[in-house]
Design a protein around this motif. Structure first.
Motif, mmCIF file in Angstrom:
data_model
loop_
_atom_site.group_PDB
_atom_site.id
_atom_site.type_symbol
_atom_site.label_atom_id
_atom_site.label_comp_id
_atom_site.label_asym_id
_atom_site.label_seq_id
_atom_site.Cartn_x
_atom_site.Cartn_y
_atom_site.Cartn_z
ATOM 1 N N PHE A 6 0.880 -1.116 -0.031
ATOM 2 C CA PHE A 6 0.037 -0.055 -0.004
ATOM 3 C C PHE A 6 0.841 1.303 0.038
ATOM 4 C CE2 PHE A 6 -3.753 -2.672 1.927
ATOM 5 C CZ PHE A 6 -4.583 -2.369 0.783
ATOM 6 N N HIS A 7 1.916 1.359 0.869
ATOM 7 C CA HIS A 7 2.774 2.418 0.887
ATOM 8 C C HIS A 7 3.562 2.750 -0.293
ATOM 9 C CE1 HIS A 7 2.695 2.329 5.914
ATOM 10 N NE2 HIS A 7 1.478 2.418 5.204
ATOM 11 N N GLN A 8 3.825 1.601 -0.873
ATOM 12 C CA GLN A 8 4.506 1.746 -2.236
ATOM 13 C C GLN A 8 3.769 2.454 -3.260
ATOM 14 O OE1 GLN A 8 7.977 1.341 -2.697
ATOM 15 N NE2 GLN A 8 7.496 2.440 -4.512
ATOM 16 N N ILE A 9 2.545 1.928 -3.484
ATOM 17 C CA ILE A 9 1.640 2.414 -4.408
ATOM 18 C C ILE A 9 1.270 3.971 -4.119
ATOM 19 C CG2 ILE A 9 -0.784 2.241 -5.130
ATOM 20 C CD1 ILE A 9 -0.858 -0.705 -4.766
ATOM 21 N N VAL A 10 1.148 4.271 -2.958
ATOM 22 C CA VAL A 10 0.948 5.631 -2.283
ATOM 23 C C VAL A 10 1.927 6.547 -2.773
ATOM 24 C CG1 VAL A 10 0.645 7.269 -0.530
ATOM 25 C CG2 VAL A 10 -0.809 5.214 -0.304
ATOM 26 N N ALA A 11 3.403 5.950 -2.691
ATOM 27 C CA ALA A 11 4.416 6.900 -3.051
ATOM 28 C C ALA A 11 4.718 7.063 -4.506
ATOM 29 C CB ALA A 11 5.519 6.312 -2.545
ATOM 30 N N ASP A 12 4.282 5.824 -5.113
ATOM 31 C CA ASP A 12 4.123 6.027 -6.840
ATOM 32 C C ASP A 12 2.803 6.979 -7.394
ATOM 33 O OD1 ASP A 12 6.305 3.982 -6.748
ATOM 34 O OD2 ASP A 12 4.689 2.248 -7.243
ATOM 35 N N VAL A 13 1.958 6.695 -6.755
ATOM 36 C CA VAL A 13 0.869 7.733 -6.990
ATOM 37 C C VAL A 13 1.327 9.238 -6.847
ATOM 38 C CG1 VAL A 13 -1.527 8.402 -6.819
ATOM 39 C CG2 VAL A 13 -0.979 6.177 -6.880
ATOM 40 N N LEU A 14 1.960 9.620 -5.966
ATOM 41 C CA LEU A 14 2.331 10.916 -5.332
ATOM 42 C C LEU A 14 3.380 11.394 -6.359
ATOM 43 C CD1 LEU A 14 2.281 10.643 -1.350
ATOM 44 C CD2 LEU A 14 0.567 12.012 -3.006
ATOM 45 N N PHE A 54 -13.098 6.958 -2.125
ATOM 46 C CA PHE A 54 -11.893 6.920 -2.773
ATOM 47 C C PHE A 54 -11.486 8.042 -3.559
ATOM 48 C CE2 PHE A 54 -13.062 2.344 -2.975
ATOM 49 C CZ PHE A 54 -12.072 1.694 -2.418
ATOM 50 N N LEU A 55 -12.402 9.076 -3.960
ATOM 51 C CA LEU A 55 -11.826 10.431 -4.519
ATOM 52 C C LEU A 55 -11.270 11.205 -3.465
ATOM 53 C CD1 LEU A 55 -11.870 12.234 -7.155
ATOM 54 C CD2 LEU A 55 -14.349 12.851 -6.166
ATOM 55 N N LYS A 56 -11.887 11.247 -2.404
ATOM 56 C CA LYS A 56 -11.198 12.037 -1.164
ATOM 57 C C LYS A 56 -9.804 11.722 -0.731
ATOM 58 C CE LYS A 56 -12.655 14.406 3.175
ATOM 59 N NZ LYS A 56 -14.002 14.549 3.881
ATOM 60 N N ALA A 57 -10.072 10.258 -0.506
ATOM 61 C CA ALA A 57 -8.529 9.828 -0.272
ATOM 62 C C ALA A 57 -7.577 9.964 -1.447
ATOM 63 C CB ALA A 57 -8.803 8.151 -0.123
ATOM 64 N N TYR A 58 -7.970 9.927 -2.824
ATOM 65 C CA TYR A 58 -6.972 10.437 -3.610
ATOM 66 C C TYR A 58 -6.571 11.702 -3.630
ATOM 67 C CZ TYR A 58 -5.167 11.418 -8.393
ATOM 68 O OH TYR A 58 -4.402 11.611 -9.329
ATOM 69 N N ARG A 59 -7.438 12.606 -3.354
ATOM 70 C CA ARG A 59 -7.090 14.188 -3.188
ATOM 71 C C ARG A 59 -6.245 14.475 -2.021
ATOM 72 N NH1 ARG A 59 -13.171 16.189 -4.727
ATOM 73 N NH2 ARG A 59 -12.900 16.120 -7.041
ATOM 74 N N ASN A 60 -6.229 13.462 -1.133
ATOM 75 C CA ASN A 60 -5.649 13.541 0.306
ATOM 76 C C ASN A 60 -4.596 12.691 0.484
ATOM 77 O OD1 ASN A 60 -7.116 16.025 2.002
ATOM 78 N ND2 ASN A 60 -8.786 14.783 0.804
ATOM 79 N N LEU A 61 -4.102 11.920 -0.557
ATOM 80 C CA LEU A 61 -2.983 11.284 -0.453
ATOM 81 C C LEU A 61 -1.825 11.642 0.374
ATOM 82 C CD1 LEU A 61 -2.849 8.599 -3.239
ATOM 83 C CD2 LEU A 61 -3.416 8.260 -1.257
ATOM 84 N N SER A 62 -1.476 12.844 0.048
ATOM 85 C CA SER A 62 -0.279 13.698 0.273
ATOM 86 C C SER A 62 -0.322 13.658 1.915
ATOM 87 C CB SER A 62 0.044 15.004 -0.168
ATOM 88 O OG SER A 62 -1.211 15.812 0.202
ATOM 89 N N LYS A 63 -1.478 13.658 2.713
ATOM 90 C CA LYS A 63 -1.846 13.927 4.010
ATOM 91 C C LYS A 63 -1.753 12.449 4.707
ATOM 92 C CE LYS A 63 -4.662 17.770 3.584
ATOM 93 N NZ LYS A 63 -6.100 18.378 3.664
ATOM 94 N N PHE A 64 -1.598 11.408 3.914
ATOM 95 C CA PHE A 64 -1.427 10.080 4.591
ATOM 96 C C PHE A 64 -0.154 9.751 5.318
ATOM 97 C CE2 PHE A 64 0.165 5.808 4.002
ATOM 98 C CZ PHE A 64 -0.709 4.908 5.125
ATOM 99 N N GLN A 65 -0.470 9.416 6.642
ATOM 100 C CA GLN A 65 0.733 9.160 7.274
ATOM 101 C C GLN A 65 1.363 7.820 7.252
ATOM 102 O OE1 GLN A 65 -0.378 10.330 11.251
ATOM 103 N NE2 GLN A 65 -0.598 12.407 10.863
ATOM 104 N N PRO A 66 2.456 7.723 6.967
ATOM 105 C CA PRO A 66 3.048 6.156 6.386
ATOM 106 C C PRO A 66 3.131 5.307 7.610
ATOM 107 C CG PRO A 66 4.247 7.858 5.268
ATOM 108 C CD PRO A 66 3.516 8.687 6.109
ATOM 109 N N ASP A 67 3.119 6.038 8.974
ATOM 110 C CA ASP A 67 3.287 5.150 9.990
ATOM 111 C C ASP A 67 1.742 4.240 10.466
ATOM 112 O OD1 ASP A 67 2.606 7.812 10.727
ATOM 113 O OD2 ASP A 67 2.969 7.464 12.765
#
Length: 199
Positions: A6-14, A54-67
């Protein structure tokens, strides 16, 4: 999909690989939809709420805390979306719940096992707050641990355990009252089915 994936995908999307977000949607869509449907009790609203989450999560991916666990973060977004929907329609109708009669005082997450549509269940849930219903659904329907729920609802496990017991007691009380009302309206009737398979 494990947490590092999950974390890798988030990083790739960002970093601009936005097509990879579809992997998250494919992995989590069913679970999030089921949660929304249990909260809202309406298929179309659950679909809309899932898409918005899912749309809100996508728009706020930069706010996701990897821990933090990604799915817990996603559930918390879905939870807030559902509460917004419920507020808009003022908690007018609710989802059929997984429930059996508490005939032998077993713990509620053991007796709430079987899904069926029942007017008494709807009436009982209508008496609960959105937080209480969400807690019961996450614990009994989604089978989440208190630790997982604490990340979703933003409360510590001690609070949640106490809240859960109170909510379960309220549900049983209101369910019994609703069953009495149904009996008065329709004459003596048999109790809810208790032999359906858990979905």
């Amino acid at each position: 999909m494990d947490e590092p994936a999950f974390h890798q995908i988030v990083a790739d999307v960002l970093k601009g690989e936005i097509d990879k977000y579809e992997l998250i949607m494919n992995r989590c869509n069913k679970a999030i939809f089921n949660y929304c449907y249990h909260m809202l009790g309406d298929y179309a609203e659950a679909e809309d709420c899932t898409q918005e989450a899912f749309l809100k999560a996508y728009r706020n991916l930069s706010k996701f805390q990897p821990d933090k666990p990604f799915e817990a973060w996603l559930y918390s977004i879905a939870c807030n979306q559902c509460i917004d929907y419920l507020r808009k329609r003022k908690l007018s109708r609710f989802l059929p719940f997984l429930y059996q009669k508490d005939q032998d005082n077993r713990h509620v997450d053991q007796v709430i096992e079987h899904k069926y549509y029942n007017p008494s269940v709807l009436r009982a849930l209508a008496r609960l707050t959105a937080e209480e219903r969400s807690l019961l659904i996450l614990r009994c329907v989604e089978d989440k641990s208190y630790q997982e729920i604490s990340l979703i609802l933003k409360h510590n496990t001690t609070y949640l355990r106490k809240k859960y017991e109170r909510a379960a007691a309220k549900f049983r009380k209101h369910y019994a009252m609703a069953e009495g009302e149904e009996t008065n309206e329709q004459g003596q009737r048999s109790g809810p089915e208790t032999t359906l398979s858990k979905g």
